[in-house]
Design an enzyme around this catalytic site. Structure first.
Site, PDB file in Angstrom:
ATOM      1  N   ASP A 116     -24.869  -2.171  -0.026  1.00 28.38           N
ATOM      2  CA  ASP A 116     -25.899  -1.714  -0.961  1.00 28.38           C
ATOM      3  C   ASP A 116     -25.254  -1.321  -2.286  1.00 28.38           C
ATOM      4  OD1 ASP A 116     -28.430  -0.779  -1.797  1.00 28.38           O
ATOM      5  OD2 ASP A 116     -28.840   0.020   0.193  1.00 28.38           O
ATOM      6  N   HIS A 120     -35.596   2.212   5.101  1.00 23.01           N
ATOM      7  CA  HIS A 120     -35.204   3.623   5.029  1.00 23.01           C
ATOM      8  C   HIS A 120     -36.028   4.436   4.041  1.00 23.01           C
ATOM      9  CE1 HIS A 120     -33.355   1.743   1.611  1.00 23.01           C
ATOM     10  NE2 HIS A 120     -32.983   2.910   1.124  1.00 23.01           N
ATOM     11  N   ASP A 121     -36.936   3.808   3.321  1.00 15.32           N
ATOM     12  CA  ASP A 121     -37.710   4.491   2.288  1.00 15.32           C
ATOM     13  C   ASP A 121     -39.186   4.667   2.626  1.00 15.32           C
ATOM     14  OD1 ASP A 121     -35.752   5.111   0.413  1.00 15.32           O
ATOM     15  OD2 ASP A 121     -35.890   3.177  -0.593  1.00 15.32           O
ATOM     16  N   GLU A 146     -34.174  -5.392  -4.493  1.00 11.98           N
ATOM     17  CA  GLU A 146     -35.344  -4.546  -4.229  1.00 11.98           C
ATOM     18  C   GLU A 146     -36.154  -4.453  -5.520  1.00 11.98           C
ATOM     19  OE1 GLU A 146     -36.391   0.086  -3.016  1.00 11.98           O
ATOM     20  OE2 GLU A 146     -34.646  -0.391  -4.274  1.00 11.98           O
ATOM     21  N   ASP A 184     -30.087  -2.273  -5.105  1.00 10.04           N
ATOM     22  CA  ASP A 184     -31.047  -1.184  -5.182  1.00 10.04           C
ATOM     23  C   ASP A 184     -31.764  -1.207  -6.534  1.00 10.04           C
ATOM     24  OD1 ASP A 184     -32.058   1.410  -4.042  1.00 10.04           O
ATOM     25  OD2 ASP A 184     -31.094   2.218  -5.836  1.00 10.04           O
TER      26      ASP A 184
END
Length: 516
Positions: free
Chosen positions: A101, A339-340, A271, A203
């Site tokens: 990431d 994870h968000d 993302e 990200d």
């Protein structure tokens, strides 16, 4: 085992690992790189192509690794560089690619770059972050808002200026309009490529550039406000984010980034956090004529299937109709959980059979796929008390928005203390209900969600039409979703009943796949 081809990612399946919560080997209650390496045989047994590991870089952990203070360092809580090297080696032995990431839109305020930048207005890194004088009345330079609440500008007494932070005040935004910043980030990227990394998850890939003129964002009418990028209670949704992100200058940087990756045969998944222009950006970032590769990002995911909206047959059909209209040359990467966001089993209130059905549908869609650790176990969202929260996002907006801790609790390997995750108190509690869905129990049950995921992943690997074929004839009739996947070798007809009642000759939550 994954095929050693340049386009392994196209139609591939990526398994996301949140390192704090995967496996603790030191007994400190936090997962680590050695723990990931230990559990990689399990990941490989699922049949996935790659792992995406959330940040493990040196960080003060204000946003749990998404605030990096050393892009080339391993935070001691996760281990050492030698641990990372062994992880890479073990993954490759098992036929797994490794994606890490990259958080490039912002750093931690503890990063040496920011320490130098904030020291004065004329030092060598003075313009490495986004600084601005206040308005004559002392207020911030414009109306931009932070995703984590409040103004996106923080006053700094050293420079007597504001700096931009799209997230926490401790996450200042890097100034991509400065070529030196771009060069430094590309050098950092090459460092990890030389370590053997196979790709990167980018990200907030559309947040790199801001409007150089710092113009105000226009307001959004209530009817146009969406809660895809931020929770509904966040005033961030009241603006059209025309100027604080998704700027055209981003395209040239992504081309530079992609050129570097292709020298190493590496890939990227971005993302895209944008409620208004997500599919347009998907086309701009990943779009390429058939038979050609993108010059920017190989694949990106948007939040269509990660939002709170029920994922009905009609919604899936509508998303693909929009995809064909707005982003016909793009390559999406679909995900139901990460994870968000709240785990989708809870978000859509799915019984076990429904979880299996949505897994099968996901695996049959055109594009690549991201699976989130524990999804293959059918884990529900963990219910936590306020005093158990660690996520600053949830603490800020509690109780209307409970943050992201509920999807970040430790992986459950067995039904013992802490689910086999750690020998001491974990950083987040392990819910009792999760223990009933542990890996060891599901391995012994041929009808488990875990075995269904393995079957579905195997189905995709066995059928070329599911990995790389076209998708057509997408229709929704009540709860019935139907579409075709086809290539030169085969045609598959998929029909799915996404309801708890019989429909169209299909049992509740039944998915039918017919070849020919």
């Amino acid at each position: 085992m994954t095929e050693n081809t340049a386009n392994w990612w196209k139609g591939g399946i990526i398994y996301q690992i949140y390192p704090r919560s995967f496996q603790d080997t030191t007994g400190d209650g936090v997962g680590d790189l050695a723990g990931i390496a230990r559990r990689l045989p399990y990941v490989a047994s699922l049949g996935v192509d790659a792992v995406w590991i959330s940040p493990f870089f040196t960080s003060p952990m204000k946003d749990f690794g998404y605030d990096v203070s050393d892009y080339r360092g391993i935070d001691p809580i996760f281990g050492s560089m030698e641990d990372f090297d062994r992880l890479i080696e073990r993954a490759h032995e098992l036929g797994l690619k490794v994606m890490i990431d990259l958080v490039m839109s912002h750093s931690s305020d503890r990063h040496p770059w920011f320490a130098e930048s904030r020291a004065s207005r004329d030092n060598p890194k003075a313009s490495w972050y986004v600084w601005s004088d206040p308005k004559p009345d002392g207020t911030p330079p414009n109306n931009w808002l932070s995703i984590f609440g409040g103004s996106a500008w923080q006053w700094d007494a050293r420079r007597e200026q504001y700096y931009l932070h799209n997230f926490l005040t401790s996450q200042p935004d890097l100034n991509f309009h400065n070529r030196e910043v771009q060069d430094a980030l590309l050098e950092m990227t090459e460092f990890w490529l030389q370590k053997g990394v196979d790709g990167f998850r980018l990200d907030t890939v559309n947040f790199y550039f801001h409007d150089a003129q710092l113009r105000d964002n226009p307001p959004l009418l209530p009817a146009d406000r969406k809660a895809d990028t931020a929770p509904a209670v966040n005033p961030y949704n009241h603006q059209s984010h025309k100027y604080d992100k998704s700027q055209p200058e981003n395209l040239a940087f992504l081309e530079r980034f992609n050129t570097l990756l292709k020298r190493y045969g590496a890939v990227s998944v971005g993302e895209i956090g944008d409620s208004e222009r997500a599919l347009e950006l998907l086309e701009e970032y990943t779009g390429a004529p058939q038979g050609m590769e993108s010059k920017r990002v190989d694949m990106s995911y948007v939040f269509d299937f990660l939002s709170g909206h029920d994922l009905t047959a009609q919604r899936i059909a509508d998303v693909f109709a929009q995809l064909q209209k707005i982003a016909p040359n793009s390559w999406p990467c679909w995900a139901l959980s990460n994870h968000d966001v709240m785990r989708h089993v809870t978000r859509w209130n799915l019984p076990e059979q429904a979880a299996k059905a949505y897994c099968t549908v996901l695996i049959c869609l055109r594009g690549s796929v991201c699976l989130y650790q524990g999804e293959e176990l059918g884990l529900p969202e963990a219910e936590l008390q306020f005093e158990e929260l660690r996520d600053p996002y949830g603490i800020e907006f509690w109780p209307e928005f409970k943050g992201r801790d509920g999807c970040r609790t430790p992986m459950v390997w067995d039904m013992g203390v802490n689910g086999g995750f750690s020998t001491s108190q974990p950083w987040l509690p392990v819910p009792h209900v999760h223990l009933q869905r542990a890996v060891v129990g599901q391995e012994a049950d041929a009808q488990s969600v875990l075995h269904h995921y393995r079957w579905a992943i195997g189905l995709r690997r066995e059928h070329s039409a599911l990995r790389l074929g076209q998708m057509s004839d997408i229709t929704a009739n009540g709860p019935l979703l139907s579409f075709r996947r086809h290539d030169d070798a085969q045609t598959l007809h998929i029909r799915a009943n996404l309801s708890d009642e019989e429909a169209g000759g299909l049992e509740p939550w039944q998915v039918q796949i017919i070849e020919g």
